[in-house]
Design an enzyme around this catalytic site. Structure first.
Site, short mmCIF file in Angstrom:
data_model
loop_
_atom_site.label_atom_id
_atom_site.label_comp_id
_atom_site.label_asym_id
_atom_site.label_seq_id
_atom_site.Cartn_x
_atom_site.Cartn_y
_atom_site.Cartn_z
N HIS A 77 0.77 -1.16 -0.06
CA HIS A 77 -0.04 0.22 0.14
C HIS A 77 0.90 1.31 0.08
O HIS A 77 1.97 1.24 0.58
CB HIS A 77 -0.89 0.17 1.21
CG HIS A 77 -1.77 -0.95 1.36
ND1 HIS A 77 -1.85 -2.08 2.46
CD2 HIS A 77 -3.27 -1.04 0.94
CE1 HIS A 77 -2.88 -2.92 2.18
NE2 HIS A 77 -3.66 -2.15 1.36
N ASP A 80 1.91 1.92 3.75
CA ASP A 80 2.75 1.22 4.37
C ASP A 80 4.04 1.52 4.39
O ASP A 80 4.95 1.04 5.28
CB ASP A 80 2.80 -0.49 3.52
CG ASP A 80 1.53 -1.21 3.65
OD1 ASP A 80 0.53 -0.84 4.35
OD2 ASP A 80 1.40 -2.00 2.69
N GLU A 209 -11.03 -5.33 -5.80
CA GLU A 209 -11.06 -6.48 -4.92
C GLU A 209 -12.38 -6.19 -4.14
O GLU A 209 -12.51 -5.30 -3.39
CB GLU A 209 -9.82 -6.44 -3.99
CG GLU A 209 -9.92 -7.50 -2.89
CD GLU A 209 -8.64 -7.42 -2.10
OE1 GLU A 209 -7.55 -6.80 -2.54
OE2 GLU A 209 -8.72 -8.13 -0.98
N GLU A 247 -9.95 -12.31 -3.76
CA GLU A 247 -9.29 -12.82 -2.63
C GLU A 247 -10.16 -14.17 -2.24
O GLU A 247 -11.37 -14.18 -2.19
CB GLU A 247 -9.17 -11.98 -1.39
CG GLU A 247 -8.62 -12.29 -0.21
CD GLU A 247 -8.26 -11.70 0.81
OE1 GLU A 247 -7.90 -10.59 0.61
OE2 GLU A 247 -8.66 -11.96 2.01
N HIS A 250 -12.21 -13.75 0.61
CA HIS A 250 -13.52 -12.97 0.55
C HIS A 250 -14.61 -13.64 -0.07
O HIS A 250 -15.82 -13.09 0.19
CB HIS A 250 -13.07 -11.60 -0.09
CG HIS A 250 -12.07 -10.74 0.47
ND1 HIS A 250 -11.48 -9.42 0.18
CD2 HIS A 250 -11.50 -11.01 1.84
CE1 HIS A 250 -10.70 -9.12 1.13
NE2 HIS A 250 -10.68 -9.75 2.08
N ASP A 275 -5.64 -12.80 -4.49
CA ASP A 275 -5.20 -12.78 -3.25
C ASP A 275 -5.29 -14.27 -2.58
O ASP A 275 -6.42 -14.74 -2.54
CB ASP A 275 -5.89 -11.76 -2.39
CG ASP A 275 -5.01 -10.34 -2.55
OD1 ASP A 275 -4.23 -10.31 -3.23
OD2 ASP A 275 -5.72 -9.35 -1.62
N ASP A 285 -12.91 -11.63 8.55
CA ASP A 285 -11.91 -11.90 7.68
C ASP A 285 -10.35 -12.12 8.54
O ASP A 285 -9.76 -11.64 8.73
CB ASP A 285 -11.85 -10.33 6.88
CG ASP A 285 -10.73 -10.80 5.74
OD1 ASP A 285 -10.54 -11.57 5.38
OD2 ASP A 285 -10.35 -9.50 5.33
N ASP A 287 -8.36 -14.30 7.72
CA ASP A 287 -6.70 -14.22 6.85
C ASP A 287 -5.82 -15.15 7.29
O ASP A 287 -4.51 -14.81 7.52
CB ASP A 287 -6.28 -12.62 6.89
CG ASP A 287 -6.84 -11.79 5.96
OD1 ASP A 287 -7.31 -11.96 4.88
OD2 ASP A 287 -6.68 -10.45 6.21
N ASP A 317 -1.63 -12.65 0.57
CA ASP A 317 -2.48 -11.71 1.49
C ASP A 317 -3.01 -12.42 2.75
O ASP A 317 -4.23 -12.35 2.73
CB ASP A 317 -3.69 -10.73 0.66
CG ASP A 317 -4.27 -9.66 1.28
OD1 ASP A 317 -3.57 -9.23 2.46
OD2 ASP A 317 -5.10 -9.10 1.05
C1 GLO Z 1 -8.57 -6.72 3.26
C2 GLO Z 1 -8.09 -6.72 2.03
C3 GLO Z 1 -6.55 -6.06 1.93
C4 GLO Z 1 -6.58 -5.69 0.21
C5 GLO Z 1 -5.45 -4.44 0.27
C6 GLO Z 1 -4.99 -4.50 -1.59
O1 GLO Z 1 -9.02 -7.38 3.76
O2 GLO Z 1 -7.64 -8.16 1.74
O3 GLO Z 1 -5.57 -6.54 2.32
O4 GLO Z 1 -6.16 -6.85 -0.25
O5 GLO Z 1 -5.67 -3.45 0.62
O6 GLO Z 1 -5.53 -3.43 -2.11
MG MG Z 2 -6.99 -8.99 -0.08
MG MG Z 3 -8.80 -10.79 3.58
#
Ligand code: GLO
Ligand code: MG
Ligand code: MG
Length: 412
Positions: A77, A80, A209, A247, A250, A275, A285, A287, A317
């Site tokens: 990002h 980041d 996304e 993703e 998601h 992702d 989420d 992850d 991700d």
């Molecule tokens: C959050 C998203 C985030 C995106 C990232 C890329 O849930 O997965 O990590 O992938 O902001 O734009």
């Molecule tokens: Mg993502």
């Molecule tokens: Mg996510």
């Protein structure tokens, strides 16, 4: 067992990782288009109910570690790596120059850049809020990210719209908000065309996304299918420049079959970036790293992507769990995620090449002897026993997952 002093714990982790049976080499890992996000490595374990459990990590360290591990690509990002207050300033370009050097010194490439449009208070009402100046600022941020992306040699830019939605009913004009959001994407595409021309580079691939819930209660573009409809809505001035970054989790979160969601994106020619992570249906989420929850589903996802020639990046991700230490992030979390991914990818190749699956698939497509007429009962009868092959194929894929095709036998 005796308590383990802190000074010996890292050595224990390393020894047990070795005992897991080794790993792929960095050279082998670099053959795959795997990208590691800055934010994933630098995630400190914080959340609404969670204090951080890890120390901050700089981009220099992440890029150095990617090189050591064999992750060939890095993604980030804007915020980041660049403080929000420095975006667009000389300080930004000094930081970008440092990133470029770190990438070059370590032989890592920047694959993707993305704009944070969810964390800072300015996005409280979303990136397409009613206030004109918030939207003007969103355009500046998107365009600025494109500039950074071209400077770092990226080929992809990703947009997760974050707070594009609402908490309370009736306060938002949904069609208008979507039109405003499209204006920001349009501005980014226009800027990209101009910058790419100046720099003699191709334009970036702009990838949307979706996420079904979080950080708003209701989301205006909650699924990859919603994003496809948005791309084809007529609101975008350059729909050909815009595709998807689905993703895995998601799609699972809303109860979908990720493989089916990916198939729809593939059919539309919009599966450009992916992702990679894992988690549970109808939960938040979480992850989790690839393959730790749904390895069988993942294997099947990768069979689909191999079969249909997906060539984009696999972006890790996920969030290393809070129980993993700073040392563990690079000693266990990322190398093991990469190795599970590669293993599943290679196994997906074995599924496609498996003679039993091939013969069963061909037999299903050949069908039974044609019935004398288009009579439903007769057609069913002619195919009755062939259809058992569906379950046989599923069993064979399970066998491949647990290595039975390579010698694991039925023995107790
Ligand atoms: C959050 C998203 C985030 C995106 C990232 C890329 O849930 O997965 O990590 O992938 O902001 O734009
Ligand atoms: Mg993502
Ligand atoms: Mg996510």
């Amino acid at each position: 067992m005796q308590p383990i002093p802190p000074s010996q714990q890292q050595a224990l982790v390393e020894r047990l990782m070795q005992a897991c049976g080794g790993s792929y080499t960095p050279e082998q890992r670099r053959k795959y288009f795997i990208s590691g996000p800055q934010w994933a490595a630098a995630y400190q374990g914080q959340a609404l109910f969670h204090a951080p459990t890890r120390e901050p990590v700089s981009f220099e360290e992440v890029i150095r570690k990617w090189a050591e591990i064999g992750i060939g690509y890095w993604s980030t990002h804007d915020t980041d790596v660049i403080p929000t207050s420095a975006l667009g300033t000389d300080q930004q370009w000094e930081i970008v120059a440092r990133i470029k050097k770190a990438l070059e010194d370590n032989g890592v490439q920047c694959s993707m850049v993305t704009t944070e449009t969810f964390y800072h208070p300015v996005w409280a009402a979303g990136p397409a809020a009613e206030q004109p100046q918030v939207r003007e600022y969103a355009k500046f941020r998107l365009e600025n990210t494109i500039r950074i992306g071209h400077e770092l040699g990226a080929r992809y830019v990703v947009y997760w719209p974050g707070s594009l939605g609402y908490q309370v009913q009736g306060a938002i004009d949904e069609p208008q908000t979507l039109k405003w959001y499209a204006e920001a994407i349009n501005a980014a595409c226009e800027a990209d065309i101009a910058i790419a021309q100046q720099k003699g580079r191709p334009t970036l691939k702009h990838c949307l996304e979706a996420k079904p819930f979080e950080p708003q209660a209701e989301i205006l573009l909650p699924t990859s299918d919603a994003m496809l409809a948005f791309i084809d809505s007529g609101l975008l001035t350059h729909p050909e420049m815009v595709g998807l970054n689905p993703e895995y989790l998601h799609e699972l979160m809303w109860g979908a079959a990720p493989r089916a969601a990916l198939a729809r994106a593939l059919l539309r020619g919009k599966l450009w970036h992916f992702d990679v992570n894992d988690g549970y249906r109808l939960k938040h989420d979480v992850d989790i790293a690839v393959g730790l929850v749904n390895p069988l589903d993942w294997l099947n996802v990768l069979v689909l992507l191999r079969t249909y020639g997906y060539e984009g990046p696999f972006n890790l991700d996920y969030k290393p769990p809070r129980t993993t230490s700073n040392h563990g992030v690079f000693a266990v979390s990322f190398p093991s995620a990469v190795d599970r991914f590669i293993t599943l990818w290679e196994m997906a190749g074995e599924v496609s090449a498996d003679p039993i699956i091939q013969e069963a698939t061909e037999a299903l497509k050949a069908g039974g002897t044609p019935a004398p007429s288009l009579d439903a009962d007769q057609i069913f009868a002619m195919n009755r026993d062939l259809l058992t092959l569906h379950e046989l194929i599923a069993h064979r894929i399970f066998q491949i997952l647990v290595g039975q095709h390579r010698g694991r036998v039925y023995s107790i």
